[in-house]
Design a protein around this motif. Structure first.
Motif, PDB file in Angstrom:
ATOM      1  N   ASN A   8       0.810  -1.213   0.000  1.00 34.51           N
ATOM      2  CA  ASN A   8       0.000   0.000   0.000  1.00 34.51           C
ATOM      3  C   ASN A   8       0.844   1.263   0.000  1.00 34.51           C
ATOM      4  N   GLY A   9       2.177   1.128  -0.149  1.00 33.31           N
ATOM      5  CA  GLY A   9       3.026   2.314  -0.222  1.00 33.31           C
ATOM      6  C   GLY A   9       3.463   2.829   1.109  1.00 33.31           C
ATOM      7  N   THR A  10       3.101   2.175   2.200  1.00 35.64           N
ATOM      8  CA  THR A  10       3.480   2.645   3.533  1.00 35.64           C
ATOM      9  C   THR A  10       4.773   2.003   3.942  1.00 35.64           C
ATOM     10  N   PRO A  11       5.781   2.797   4.449  1.00 30.76           N
ATOM     11  CA  PRO A  11       7.047   2.183   4.881  1.00 30.76           C
ATOM     12  C   PRO A  11       6.801   1.246   6.045  1.00 30.76           C
ATOM     13  N   ARG A  12       7.520   0.083   6.058  1.00 26.25           N
ATOM     14  CA  ARG A  12       7.365  -0.877   7.120  1.00 26.25           C
ATOM     15  C   ARG A  12       8.046  -0.371   8.367  1.00 26.25           C
ATOM     16  N   SER A  13       7.358  -0.594   9.485  1.00 29.52           N
ATOM     17  CA  SER A  13       7.948  -0.202  10.761  1.00 29.52           C
ATOM     18  C   SER A  13       9.009  -1.194  11.154  1.00 29.52           C
ATOM     19  N   GLY A  14       9.990  -0.726  11.886  1.00 29.82           N
ATOM     20  CA  GLY A  14      11.038  -1.588  12.391  1.00 29.82           C
ATOM     21  C   GLY A  14      12.091  -1.932  11.373  1.00 29.82           C
ATOM     22  N   VAL A  15      12.173  -1.192  10.250  1.00 36.43           N
ATOM     23  CA  VAL A  15      13.176  -1.477   9.228  1.00 36.43           C
ATOM     24  C   VAL A  15      14.451  -0.698   9.557  1.00 36.43           C
ATOM     25  N   ASP A  16      15.587  -1.355   9.367  1.00 34.80           N
ATOM     26  CA  ASP A  16      16.877  -0.725   9.675  1.00 34.80           C
ATOM     27  C   ASP A  16      17.105   0.486   8.781  1.00 34.80           C
ATOM     28  N   ASP A  17      17.561   1.583   9.378  1.00 41.98           N
ATOM     29  CA  ASP A  17      17.826   2.810   8.606  1.00 41.98           C
ATOM     30  C   ASP A  17      19.285   2.924   8.203  1.00 41.98           C
ATOM     31  N   GLY A  18      20.028   1.847   8.401  1.00 36.62           N
ATOM     32  CA  GLY A  18      21.440   1.885   8.044  1.00 36.62           C
ATOM     33  C   GLY A  18      22.324   2.206   9.218  1.00 36.62           C
ATOM     34  N   ALA A  19      21.779   2.787  10.255  1.00 33.51           N
ATOM     35  CA  ALA A  19      22.575   3.125  11.445  1.00 33.51           C
ATOM     36  C   ALA A  19      22.256   2.208  12.591  1.00 33.51           C
ATOM     37  N   HIS A  20      21.686   1.030  12.262  1.00 30.75           N
ATOM     38  CA  HIS A  20      21.345   0.021  13.272  1.00 30.75           C
ATOM     39  C   HIS A  20      20.367   0.564  14.292  1.00 30.75           C
ATOM     40  N   ARG A  21      19.395   1.348  13.794  1.00 32.40           N
ATOM     41  CA  ARG A  21      18.367   1.855  14.702  1.00 32.40           C
ATOM     42  C   ARG A  21      16.991   1.519  14.132  1.00 32.40           C
ATOM     43  N   ARG A  22      15.994   1.470  15.015  1.00 32.18           N
ATOM     44  CA  ARG A  22      14.604   1.275  14.587  1.00 32.18           C
ATOM     45  C   ARG A  22      13.941   2.624  14.385  1.00 32.18           C
ATOM     46  N   LEU A  23      13.148   2.731  13.358  1.00 28.95           N
ATOM     47  CA  LEU A  23      12.399   3.955  13.092  1.00 28.95           C
ATOM     48  C   LEU A  23      11.037   3.865  13.749  1.00 28.95           C
ATOM     49  N   ALA A  24      10.572   4.956  14.291  1.00 23.86           N
ATOM     50  CA  ALA A  24       9.233   4.994  14.916  1.00 23.86           C
ATOM     51  C   ALA A  24       8.168   4.942  13.838  1.00 23.86           C
ATOM     52  N   PRO A  25       7.008   4.375  14.149  1.00 23.30           N
ATOM     53  CA  PRO A  25       5.930   4.326  13.147  1.00 23.30           C
ATOM     54  C   PRO A  25       5.401   5.709  12.828  1.00 23.30           C
ATOM     55  N   ARG A  26       4.866   5.830  11.636  1.00 24.59           N
ATOM     56  CA  ARG A  26       4.278   7.103  11.226  1.00 24.59           C
ATOM     57  C   ARG A  26       3.055   7.419  12.068  1.00 24.59           C
ATOM     58  N   PRO A  27       2.724   8.695  12.198  1.00 26.32           N
ATOM     59  CA  PRO A  27       1.497   9.058  12.946  1.00 26.32           C
ATOM     60  C   PRO A  27       0.258   8.492  12.248  1.00 26.32           C
ATOM     61  N   LEU A  28      -0.743   8.136  13.055  1.00 20.94           N
ATOM     62  CA  LEU A  28      -1.990   7.582  12.531  1.00 20.94           C
ATOM     63  C   LEU A  28      -2.759   8.648  11.789  1.00 20.94           C
ATOM     64  N   HIS A  29      -3.144   8.335  10.565  1.00 18.25           N
ATOM     65  CA  HIS A  29      -3.886   9.295   9.745  1.00 18.25           C
ATOM     66  C   HIS A  29      -5.357   8.920   9.754  1.00 18.25           C
ATOM     67  N   ARG A  30      -6.178   9.814  10.209  1.00 20.87           N
ATOM     68  CA  ARG A  30      -7.630   9.593  10.250  1.00 20.87           C
ATOM     69  C   ARG A  30      -8.285  10.484   9.205  1.00 20.87           C
ATOM     70  N   PRO A  31      -8.896   9.916   8.203  1.00 22.75           N
ATOM     71  CA  PRO A  31      -9.572  10.743   7.189  1.00 22.75           C
ATOM     72  C   PRO A  31     -10.839  11.361   7.778  1.00 22.75           C
ATOM     73  N   PRO A  32     -11.296  12.423   7.187  1.00 24.96           N
ATOM     74  CA  PRO A  32     -12.539  13.062   7.709  1.00 24.96           C
ATOM     75  C   PRO A  32     -13.747  12.147   7.526  1.00 24.96           C
ATOM     76  N   VAL A  33     -14.715  12.279   8.447  1.00 31.78           N
ATOM     77  CA  VAL A  33     -15.929  11.458   8.454  1.00 31.78           C
ATOM     78  C   VAL A  33     -17.043  12.200   7.759  1.00 31.78           C
ATOM     79  N   ASP A  34     -17.780  11.464   6.914  1.00 29.81           N
ATOM     80  CA  ASP A  34     -18.914  12.058   6.207  1.00 29.81           C
ATOM     81  C   ASP A  34     -20.014  12.357   7.207  1.00 29.81           C
ATOM     82  N   PRO A  35     -20.512  13.594   7.239  1.00 28.40           N
ATOM     83  CA  PRO A  35     -21.577  13.933   8.227  1.00 28.40           C
ATOM     84  C   PRO A  35     -22.840  13.109   8.033  1.00 28.40           C
TER      85      PRO A  35
END
Length: 508
Positions: A8-35
């Motif tokens: 779906n085009g979303t980067p996987r969490s916990g993938v090595d960034d080359g510096a032997h560190r874990r990246l934090a997950p992206r913020p949760l995106h909530r789309p607007p709700v239809d009234p």
């Protein structure tokens, strides 16, 4: 270095960034709700959750009963700090500056190339887990070891020959002792048995005097045959008697009639020794139920005629034939009556069958027809022809055509292929009255023997020659006892008077 992406085009969490560190997950995106959808599917205004205490009668069970508050000691030890109601219980780690802390990976080295350490790595099929063996040069085939001997195979070790011999002797003694004990127990268990008994046997054969039933049957049976007829629509079995050395066989007309009427049928004569021969019809006399057939055989056993007029009521007779397809059957009986007129319907609308019969209680059944009735000397005195029954089987009322008359008819059939009978040329019926009992004249054909003798309609014939006439059938057999052209006295009753007229018999 770019980040691997999922579908779906979303980067996987916990993938090595080359510096032997874990990246934090992206913020949760909530789309607007239809009234509009929120108005349909959303919660009512003022209801923060599905189990809010302000929703009475939830699911039809009344107000929601909330759990009591926990004790103060538990809330202080395990609850959130006071005034910090919005913080989750599981908080992400932060550094001294309050920034989210990225946890270092728990491995060192090259995680991207180690599928066992990198959870996000794809599966790789490696080589088999077999180490290479050092080359040791050419190997010799292993030589077969020593083979086991029989004692080693049986006992697992070597055994002395003396021990083997002793073991075999002991086994034989145990077996013999067991057999003796079993034999003794068997004798004790059933005292009525005796294994050593030998039954006595009579060496000489049974004596069969001349004239006994066994002697007569042994002598006569070879001359009585079975007659089989089989065609497209007919099949059956009858009996016959060999009366001449040229292969002439005397039988009943109703035995051969089906085979004559069906052109596809074949007559076969079966002798007592199993020989079979195809038969041809020589001649038939449907009025007396007699017929002669012929087979081509060498030196057949011939049955001689006896004098049936010499029989007396009570004489012993034997009936021989193939009742119910059981060939070579012999039954014994006596003469129950003599000169018994028998009448039967003709075959397929043919002329009525009438003959002078010998009545016997010897068992006669379907299939006996055409077989022999012999006297105590083994001479042929009758041809078995019919029975009187209400059950379909023998009830002791059997009838045979007299041997003397059968001999006369068979000679004519062999000589000419046909036979003529004496006749008075008169139609009669059985009559019984106070003044007379006999055959009452119904019609006198013009120009016949009865008309020439002056017999009139209504006369009751009571005697022909020396024979008394009691019914219409007896008149027929009485007339046939005489020859064509012979003049015989006939006694009759007319208007209460007894008259005797001379009748010259003519041919039928």
């Amino acid at each position: 270095m770019s980040e691997p992406e999922q579908g779906n085009g979303t980067p996987r969490s916990g993938v090595d960034d080359g510096a032997h560190r874990r990246l934090a997950p992206r913020p949760l995106h909530r789309p607007p709700v239809d009234p509009g959808q929120q108005a349909v599917f959303g919660r009512p205004q003022g209801v923060p959750g599905a189990f809010s205490p302000d929703r009475p009668n939830l699911n039809g069970h009344g107000p929601v009963q909330l759990a009591p508050p926990p004790p103060e000691a538990l809330s202080t030890a395990f609850g959130r700090p006071r005034g910090d109601e919005g913080t989750r219980l599981q908080r992400p780690p932060v550094d001294l500056n309050g920034e989210p802390e990225v946890e270092p990976v728990f491995w060192e080295g090259k995680p991207a190339g180690d599928s066992w350490r990198d959870p996000g790595a794809s599966a790789v099929i490696g080589p088999p887990a077999v180490t290479e063996q050092p080359d040791r040069g050419p190997q010799r085939e292993p030589e077969p070891g020593p083979q086991l001997s029989v004692p080693e195979l049986l006992f697992g070790r070597r055994v002395k020959p003396t021990a083997l011999v002793l073991l075999m002797v002991a086994a034989l003694l145990v077996g013999a002792g067991g057999g003796v004990v079993g034999w003794l127990l068997g004798r004790v268990g059933n005292p009525l048995t005796d294994g050593g008994v030998t039954l006595a046997e009579v060496k000489p054969g049974k004596e069969r005097p001349v004239g006994s039933v066994a002697e007569i049957a042994q002598r006569v049976t070879p001359s009585v045959v079975s007659i089989e007829f089989k065609g497209a629509s007919v099949a059956g079995v009858g009996s016959g008697v060999v009366i001449d050395g040229e292969g002439y066989v005397l039988t009943n007309d109703h035995v051969v009639a089906p085979a004559v009427q069906d052109t596809s049928a074949k007559l076969t004569v079966v002798f007592t020794d199993g020989k079979r021969a195809v038969a041809q019809v020589v001649g038939r006399d449907s009025k007396t139920d007699l017929a002669v057939i012929k087979v081509e055989v060498d030196n057949p056993t011939v049955l001689r005629f006896g004098d049936s007029d010499g029989l007396a009521v009570g004489d012993t007779v034997l009936a021989i034939g193939s009742p119910l397809s059981l060939s070579n059957t012999v039954t014994e009986g006596i003469v129950s009556a003599l000169h018994r007129p028998v009448t039967a319907a003709g075959e397929n609308g043919g002329p009525q069958v009438t003959y002078d019969a010998i009545q016997t209680d010897a068992a006669i059944n379907p299939g006996n027809s055409g077989g022999a009735l012999v006297d105590s000397s083994g001479a042929l005195v009758g041809i078995n022809s019919s029975i009187r029954t209400e059950t379909g089987g023998s009830v002791g009322l059997g009838f045979a055509i007299s041997g003397n008359y059968a001999r006369k008819v068979s000679q004519a059939l062999i000589r000419d292929g046909q036979v003529k009978h004496a006749d008075m040329n008169v139609n009669v019926r059985s009559a019984s009255a106070e003044t007379a009992e006999g055959a009452q004249v119904q019609n006198v054909p013009e120009g016949g023997a009865a008309d020439a003798a002056g017999i009139e309609e209504g006369d009751v014939i009571t005697r022909v020659g020396d024979r008394m006439v009691r019914n219409a059938a007896e008149l027929t057999v009485a007339v046939r006892d005489h020859e064509i052209g012979e003049t015989v006295p006939v006694v009759l009753a007319r208007q209460g008077r007894e008259l005797t007229v001379q009748v010259t018999l003519r041919s039928d």
